[in-house]
Structures are given as structure tokens and as C-alpha cells.
Enzyme design. Structure first.
Site, PDB file in Angstrom:
ATOM      1  CB  THR A 189     139.253  76.823 -36.733  1.00  0.00           C
ATOM      2  OG1 THR A 189     138.125  77.681 -36.916  1.00  0.00           O
ATOM      3  CG2 THR A 189     138.811  75.554 -36.075  1.00  0.00           C
ATOM      4  CD  GLU A 333     135.856  73.738 -37.829  1.00  0.00           C
ATOM      5  OE1 GLU A 333     136.804  72.923 -37.969  1.00  0.00           O
ATOM      6  OE2 GLU A 333     135.852  74.875 -38.302  1.00  0.00           O
ATOM      7  CE  LYS A 440     130.848  77.029 -55.465  1.00  0.00           C
ATOM      8  NZ  LYS A 440     131.996  77.648 -54.777  1.00  0.00           N
ATOM      9  CD1 TRP A 445     129.288  73.254 -58.298  1.00  0.00           C
ATOM     10  CD2 TRP A 445     130.049  72.009 -56.610  1.00  0.00           C
ATOM     11  NE1 TRP A 445     128.702  73.727 -57.161  1.00  0.00           N
ATOM     12  CE2 TRP A 445     129.148  72.982 -56.101  1.00  0.00           C
ATOM     13  CE3 TRP A 445     130.649  71.126 -55.727  1.00  0.00           C
ATOM     14  CZ2 TRP A 445     128.844  73.082 -54.751  1.00  0.00           C
ATOM     15  CZ3 TRP A 445     130.347  71.224 -54.382  1.00  0.00           C
ATOM     16  CH2 TRP A 445     129.457  72.199 -53.896  1.00  0.00           C
TER      17      TRP A 445
END
Lengths: 547, 547
Positions: A189, A333, A440, A445
Site C-alpha cells: 500500500t 490490508e 480533535k 471529534w
């Protein structure tokens, strides 16, 4: 108490044997622009045996050595997908679209010994083969002058031609019994920072992932299907379609290098696939083509869209052609399938569409959770926003060469996807931000994407880019950079009031900058890294709203 | 090269977690004759946790101890299917239809510690519990007086009631991580000779088998399905349907003890299953019922028929109701799914029907071969007749308590199915005989069933039973015993000439006996063992044709 069941490893060779015998009359078709090239799965099985003999006897491939491919989606790439892992070696699919220095880094990191290359891709490989220090053999598939390869790599490499190399070799191979946890295939990746990272799929993970792909809740593949596999075989294993096809008996239609809308439309009309898989841009192009040309796409019942978020309009527009566009999500992944957006039982109409807009529902093999800024698991309630983490037998636990997983990408045995969103009680994932773009603020969030979308709904705003910037009190706070429409005029205070209609008050930005243009990456995405560094360097004229 | 994938065991607990969360609103419905009893899969998950706590804390179940069930298909049996393996113990489904001495042999051989019993089955269990020497706890589900159990077993056992036992226990359980090769469930097969033999399924085999069941080429289960699981949960794990349902999100409809055509028809009309699975007799009864009553069966798209060969007429007759009857084949030793008879791509009309009459096609996880009398593999050409042997990750390698597999049932890592037939190049199995009924003549095999069918086509013949009898020259030769129609008269020579029209000359029987009736077993099958022993004892008047 031990079970009495046979202890047989899950191996790619078993998928090959099944597909090439029980489904021996299924076929793979490669588009050529002229007469398509066809191979039955029985022929693929024989060719795989011949390739394995050739790799062993002529290229000296032993044990778990890496055999790379630098190829389009075609018959020979499919043969390599089966031959290399089945003989115990490791298939390494090189991404032909990466920068040269990335390709050479990857090939050297993986210690590739052999590269199989399409003749049409020789010029591209010639640019990098000189730096691929472990490669000893190149096998050219189809027409192509290898002179450029020899000029670049000299006598370090031997160049073979596929047809000559495979000729007169036995068409059976005594595939060895392997440890199902051994590597079968490698994919790298390329993140936005640092070197590309390798994921080594096991025979076990490929086998289990293939079963999942074939389930009704996956892609629902069976022997009556013909799958148009547009998603490249050099990208996340073509979503597992080649292996799933042999496992299920579905035939494969391969576009080779013909990825424009016109030849894709021709392939559909001529080869009558029932299913297809590709990234959204391919489907957007095809849609425009279908709207302006007469094409028979009646064979297609479903297309899977993944790789990046599927615009809802794309799903709706394909309804006109009787084709269900199904949104799927995954990562290299994750082998790569993570979720497929099929509405649950009982959902119809607008509710069903809401489910279809999500990234989809996790299958039995993938556990998902949402965690907050401090890594605390949040409820799967469809509301709590956090980073998505996953685990499962076809999810990677670390990258190649790492002895321990890095904290940045893994947490307590879970893969951190780097995506932020929600998870519903019934297993549907909705992703809104990349974790690195989330703001943040005081332990909570704030979604930059949500603020951008809300801002762009204001008539005076052409474009908006929201990033998190350091704040003494809250850690981070949103900075909104806004491009106004020509002649428009609006104050930050007015925009805040406008936003207050859709987002919580504590999320409203205090810092505003009106700019002429928002910086973009080479692929047209907002370049938030540049915005953040401009802010840090004082390169933006920021208006602070008193709150 | 080791893979980088997560090394997570395939466990029943993962199927439970997935089904009870992601598919938490799916339901299991148990027929009661009155108001059906319903549980959501989320409730099944909580009940499984409570049962696990109860088994551990009140019944002292630790490690891999065996927890038996003596139950119909119902909600609580489903809870046990998940709770027992998930906690690391072994589920042992006792077949309530076996002779008492078989049940006690099996329970003692497995060393069952706990028995869960339906209240309605207490009288049946009371006949055997006294001899089940390892049982210490009995849990009664539903109404039922346990006095008979205590009278039979005395204070060796403690009797609990399900509701009281599970009340006030935590509805979560920290399911342990297990070795996926450990036993999860036990089933005993009762052969015609010798003691019943145990098969111990692993977590791994159950997980893989469940995936296979859900594939389009298997039963094609998804969350939009409602599966009527008539095949008993005490018989070959109900074909794996309970686990497959939780893996796929399909709901379950359970008949409990209501297995007659009338309540089955009511269930279908009321609960609207999309799929169903049962042995042929159930479907034959239902067909007769449907032909004489008005029942809405429009929800059913498919019924899977297995357990014994499906009469083609059954498949054709159900077409009238818009229901596809799909033939499947398997064995307790195969978890049990071996093959499903779905026609291959391109087959239509009469050709499709020919495929549907077969036992079906093997999936990717099952390898099959046909071997001749000396154990030599024969070609998969759809013509060569031999014993069917199978292998795969959900096929048993030996029986419980055996240290090495017996030659009678296993050969070189393959399971000998005891069935004789052909295997086609595209993986379709056609079974004609049990191996023990095949006549081994001079190194070739003669099908007794084929001769019987051919004989019964003669107008003078009411019934025919062909067995192999010792022959000095050929090893074995066929003996035909024939029941003539009232008033009919025919000579052996004439019958031989008649047969010569359909079977090879060397297969024609020389030995003939006209009898008043053919001996039958308790379930109505030809009792060939009795015919062979009558012949051996000289109890048949045999006419030998000079050849």
C-alpha cells in the site's frame, strides 16, 4: 477433546484444482481490441502447471521466493495468480501506476526474483528494472521488444518469452502441501507518508476471503455468473475476484489495457457479464457513454463499486439501465473486502437507499468497532463517531518486515483503518472522514467533511476546506478556509449562523479565512496538509470570531 | 515467508457473536400448535450466555466436557447449539429415534455429563437415563414432570428446569479463545452392523461448512431468507442450518415435534419461509396434503431434499407449486454437506433435469473420487462405476476413540462413503448402490439396483431383489429373487433375454429363485442380508440357467 475431522490446509492449489476440474468449462476472456483471447479454466489449470515447471526449472524459483507481476488483467495474469502460490512461491503484484521510485522500493523490499510483464508494459518496466536489484528473470507475455529491459539491467537478468518458456512442459504439477499460514501473495500500500508497506496474504486468508466474496451477502458469485473484473489485478488482488471465480465457477471477463468507457461498453455488449467490479470513475465514465450511445447492457444485474466512496447519484442513475450499483468498502490490508452495502431484510424504499449509501455491512469474518480519541470503544449505535477498527482472519496484523505492529496502524490486535465514522447496531459502517483530517477538540471529534458540506450549501460559497489547527484550550479547533462565489459577500459571523442550522454549536469554527483557491493534490483532493502548514507559517489572513 | 494476517481461530463463538449483533433482529420461531414462540437472535445470544454460566456454575461443566441434547428443533436447542461449543464444551446431539440400547451406548461412550431434554421427551429419556452412567445433571425445557427421571436414575442426577436455571444470570459471557481444531460437537452414526460410531466436528469444520452452506451453490442463505429447518437437530447437525443461519442472518422456523403434513403446511402459510430442508418422506406427505388442501406456500422458493435419494417425481410435482426441489447428498461424516444438485451454467430443459436427478455437484471444499474393486482410482468420466471416496476440511478422518482409521471406512486419507456410483468430469455424483450390495464379479462390479429396476420393468414381475452370492470362478455372481404378479408365468431364460435389452450380457444372473415375498427391514428396505443367508443355508429353491 480433539475433533476427528481431516486436518487439511486451506490452499490456493485446492481452489485451482476445483476450478480447473469441476468448473473446467468456465472461461476467462481477455479483451484485445480485436478477437478476444479465451481460455477455459481447464486450460488455465494446465497453463498454471506449465508455468510452475518453468519457474522452477528455468528461473530457479524455490521455496517461498517472490515472483512479481507487472501486468494488466488478462489470461496470463490469472495463470500466474494460481501457479505462483500453488507451487509454494509468493505472488507479488506490482502496481504499474506507482512512481518509479516506489515500484523499485517495493520490488527490492520484497526481494522479487522474477518479473512477469505484459509486452505492452515493457517501456514502463524498462524505467525501473535497472534499480530492481534482486530480479534475475523477466518473462515477457505477448508481443514486445525486450531490448530496453536488457539495456537497463544488462546481464543481471535473463529475458524469456512466455509462450516459449511454457512450451513442452508437463501440464500437471504435484502441488506441495503447504502451511496454510504461509504467505501466498504480497501487496504494497502506498500511504501519503513514508515508504509503501507490504501486506502478505496467507493461503488461509485468501481461501476464507474467497468464500466470503462468493456469499450472497458478498458478491453472490456462482457458476451462472460472468464477472467483468475491471478492478486491476495489481490493486488489492482485484478484490479477490480471480480466486472467487475459480472457487464458485463464475467465468471472468478481463479488460487488459482497455479501460476506457467505449471498450468497456463493447465488452459488456459482447461478453454479456452478469456482474462487474470497479472504482467509481470507471462507472461515471461508462454512465456518460451509455447516455450517449446505444449499448446492450441487459446482461448486467449488478456492479460493485469500491475503492473510493460511491456518489449516490451514480447508484440512482444506473437504475435507468436496470443495474444495481452496490457500494462496497475495503482496504488492501483487508484482502480487501470489509463490507458490502446491501439493505437488510425488511428495508424498502428510502430506508433501503439510506443503507445503500453507507459503506456497507460487515460479514461474519470481520469484526468492527468504533473508538474515540483516547482509544476507548464507543457504542455501535449509528451515532457515536470515532475511528473504525477491524479484525478478522483476512485482516493484516502488521506489515511485512515489522516484528511488532506499529501503534499508528494497530491497537490491541485491531487494525486501525484511519477512517472515521459510525457503526450501526446491525453492522453497517458509515465513513465520513479520514482520521488525520478529523478535528480533535476537547476530547470530542469534529468532522471536517461535515462542516465543508454544510458550508458549501451556502449560496455565497463555491468551495470550502476545513482543517484542525492547534488551540491552547481545546487542543485543536476548526479553521474554515472559504472560496466565495464571484461578486458574493458574506461575513464569518453570517456563515457561523448558517452552519448553526445543521451542526452543533460547539463545533462551529472561530477561525475563518477567505481565499482565492483551495490547494489540491495531484488527484484533485483538498490538500489539507498544505492548508495546515500555510496557517502555521502565518500565510493565511485569519479572521477570528469572538464567541 | 510468514503471512502478516491476523491468526484468529475459526470458532462457533464468532458465528454466535456475529448473528446475535449484526443480525440481532433476525428471529427463530418455534411452532407450538398454538401461538409460536419467538426469539430474536439478540435474545438467543443473551440466552446462550446465561446457559453457559448455568452449565459452568450449577452443573460444573469445565473444559471439553460433553453436554448432550435430547430435543426437538426449537429455540432452546438453538441456544444450546451455540452456548455449549462457544464455552469450550462439546455439544452432543442424541438421536431420540434410536433404540434405547443405542442411545445409552452412545451417551456412555461420549461420557455425557449433562442432558438437556424437552419436557415432552421425558418419558423417552426416562427409559434410558438409568443406564447413562456418566450423566449427573438433567435440564428440563418447558413443561414436564421429572419424577420418572429421578425414579430411573435416583440421586445420581440433579434435575433442573431451564427457566429457573437461566434466570438472573449474566447475559454476556467471556467466550474463551479456543484451538479451532478442538471438538465443538459430536454426532454418532448408527450403521447396520456394530456399535454406533462418533464423529467429532471441530470449530474449524463447522465454520467452513457453514460458509459452504450459505454459498449460492450450497443453499444460498442470506438475511432475506427464512429457513424452515425440518431436518432434526439431532440428525447430522440439522445439515448445519443453525450455524449457517447465524452466519448469514437468515431467520429460522422450527417445527418442534409437529412434523406431520398438516402443521408443516400451517407453518409455511403462517411463517412464510423462503427455504426449507427435510428428507423425502416429509415432502411426499406435504405434497399429498397440498394436493387436497388450500395452502399458501408462495413464500417458498426452494426446498432442499436429502437424507435419502429424492424421487424425480417429487421434484416434478412440486413445480406445480412454483417450488424448486433441490436434491442434496451428504453424510454425518461430512458435516454433512457433500453435494447439491444445481444444474451447471448452460444446461436447460431435459439436460438440466438430468443434472437435478443426480446427487449433485461437489463444492470447492470437497474432493471426490471413484475407486474400483481393488482400490484403484477410476476416471471421473460419468461412466466408470466405483465406490465414492471423499476428502476435505469438513470430512471426518476417523471415528471417536479410534487411534488409527479403519481400512473398512478409510483409505489413504480418504473417507470411503460406502456408496457406489459415478463421478462426472464437472463434479456431479450419481449414486446407484450401497457398496455392500454391489456384486463383485471377476474384478468388475455389477449394480444390484440396476438389475432390480430392469427386472421390475417386466410386466410379470412385481418385485425383485438381486444379491451377490459366492461363485468359484468369478468370486461373486448375481442371484435374482423374483416375486411374480398374480397368475403370471415366466421362465428365468425369458427374464434373462428381457434383461439383455438393457444390461451387458456378462452381468446377467445365472441363479434365479421365484419367491412369494422379498424380506424387508423395519423401514421397508429390501433386506439383502437375509436373502444372502437364506441362499447360504439352502433355504431358496434356485434354478440355474446353463450359459
Amino acid at each position: 477433546m480433539r475433533s476427528t475431522m481431516m486436518d487439511l490446509p486451506l490452499q490456493v492449489a485446492r481452489i485451482l484444482e476445483h476450478g480447473s476440474t469441476v468448473h473446467g468449462t468456465a472461461e476467462v476472456v481477455t479483451w484485445t481490441g480485436a478477437e478476444p483471447r479465451r481460455m477455459s479454466y481447464a486450460e488455465v489449470g494446465r497453463a498454471a502447471a506449465r508455468l510452475a515447471h518453468a519457474l522452477r526449472d528455468e528461473c530457479g524459483v524455490t521455496g517461498d521466493e517472490r515472483v512479481a507481476t507487472f501486468m494488466w488483467n488478462n489470461n496470463e495474469h490469472l495463470v500466474a495468480y494460481f501457479a505462483v502460490p500453488s507451487m509454494g512461491a509468493v505472488l507479488h503484484t506490482l502496481n504499474i501506476r506507482l512512481f518509479p521510485e516506489q515500484v523499485t522500493y517495493i520490488a527490492n523490499h520484497a526481494e522479487d526474483r522474477v518479473v512477469l510483464v505484459d509486452g505492452t508494459l515493457i517501456p514502463l518496466l524498462a524505467r525501473v528494472i535497472g534499480e530492481m536489484t534482486t530480479v534475475r528473470h523477466v518473462v515477457v507475455v505477448g508481443e514486445g521488444d525486450p531490448a530496453a529491459l536488457l539495456a537497463a539491467a544488462g546481464d543481471r537478468i535473463a529475458v524469456h518469452h512466455w509462450d516459449a518458456l511454457l512450451a513442452d512442459r508437463p501440464d500437471t504439477f504435484d502441488w506441495p502441501e503447504l502451511d496454510e499460514r504461509d504467505a501466498a501473495a504480497l501487496c504494497y500500500t502506498s500511504g501519503t507518508t513514508g515508504h509503501p508497506k507490504g501486506v502478505a496474504y496467507s493461503h488461509r486468508s485468501i481461501y476464507l476471503h474467497s468464500l466470503q466474496i462468493c456469499l450472497p451477502e458478498g458478491f453472490g458469485l456462482g457458476p451462472h455468473d460472468r464477472e467483468l473484473a475491471i478492478v486491476p489485478m495489481f490493486h488489492a488482488m482485484s478484490w479477490g475476484l480471480p480466486y472467487a471465480a475459480f472457487l464458485s465457477g463464475a467465468s471472468l471477463v478481463m479488460p487488459d489495457r482497455f479501460l476506457q468507457a467505449a471498450p468497456i461498453a463493447e465488452m459488456i455488449a459482447a461478453e454479456r457479464p452478469t456482474l462487474a467490479g470497479a472504482v467509481p470513475t470507471i462507472w461515471l465514465d461508462l454512465l456518460a457513454y451509455l447516455d450517449t450511445h446505444q449499448v446492450d447492457v441487459s446482461s448486467l444485474r449488478e456492479v460493485i463499486v469500491g475503492g473510493s466512496a460511491c456518489p449516490p447519484v451514480l447508484m440512482h442513475e444506473f437504475e435507468r439501465y436496470g443495474i444495481d450499483v452496490i457500494h462496497a468498502w475495503g482496504m488492501t490490508e483487508m484482502s480487501p473486502l470489509g463490507s458490502v452495502a446491501r439493505p437488510p431484510a425488511g428495508a424498502t424504499g428510502a430506508e433501503a437507499w439510506r443503507y445503500r449509501y453507507t459503506q456497507g455491512r460487515v460479514p461474519a469474518g470481520v469484526a468492527a468497532r468504533i473508538v474515540g480519541p483516547a482509544g476507548e470503544p464507543l457504542p455501535a449505535d449509528g451515532v457515536s463517531v470515532g475511528e473504525l477498527e477491524v479484525r478478522g482472519p483476512w485482516v493484516t496484523a502488521r506489515y511485512v518486515g515489522e516484528t511488532t505492529p506499529t501503534d499508528e496502524k494497530f491497537r490491541d490486535g485491531w487494525l486501525r483503518t484511519g477512517d472515521v465514522g459510525t457503526l450501526s447496531a446491525d453492522g453497517f459502517i458509515t465513513l465520513t472522514d479520514r482520521a488525520k483530517d478529523v478535528i480533535k477538540s476537547g476530547g470530542e471529534w469534529i468532522s471536517s467533511v461535515e462542516l465543508e458540506n454544510a458550508l458549501m450549501a451556502h449560496p455565497a460559497v463555491t468551495e470550502a476546506c476545513v482543517v484542525g489547527v492547534p488551540d491552547d484550550r481545546w487542543g485543536e479547533r476548526p479553521l474554515a478556509t472559504v472560496v466565495l462565489s464571484p461578486g458574493a459577500s458574506v461575513t464569518p459571523e453570517e456563515l457561523r449562523e448558517f452552519l448553526a442550522g445543521t451542526v452543533a454549536r460547539w463545533q462551529l469554527p472561530e477561525r475563518w479565512a477567505f481565499v482565492d483557491a483551495v490547494p489540491k493534490t495531484s488527484v484533485g483532493k483538498l490538500d489539507k496538509k498544505v492548508v495546515r502548514s500555510r496557517y502555521a507559517e502565518g500565510g493565511l489572513r485569519v479572521h477570528e470570531v469572538a464567541v
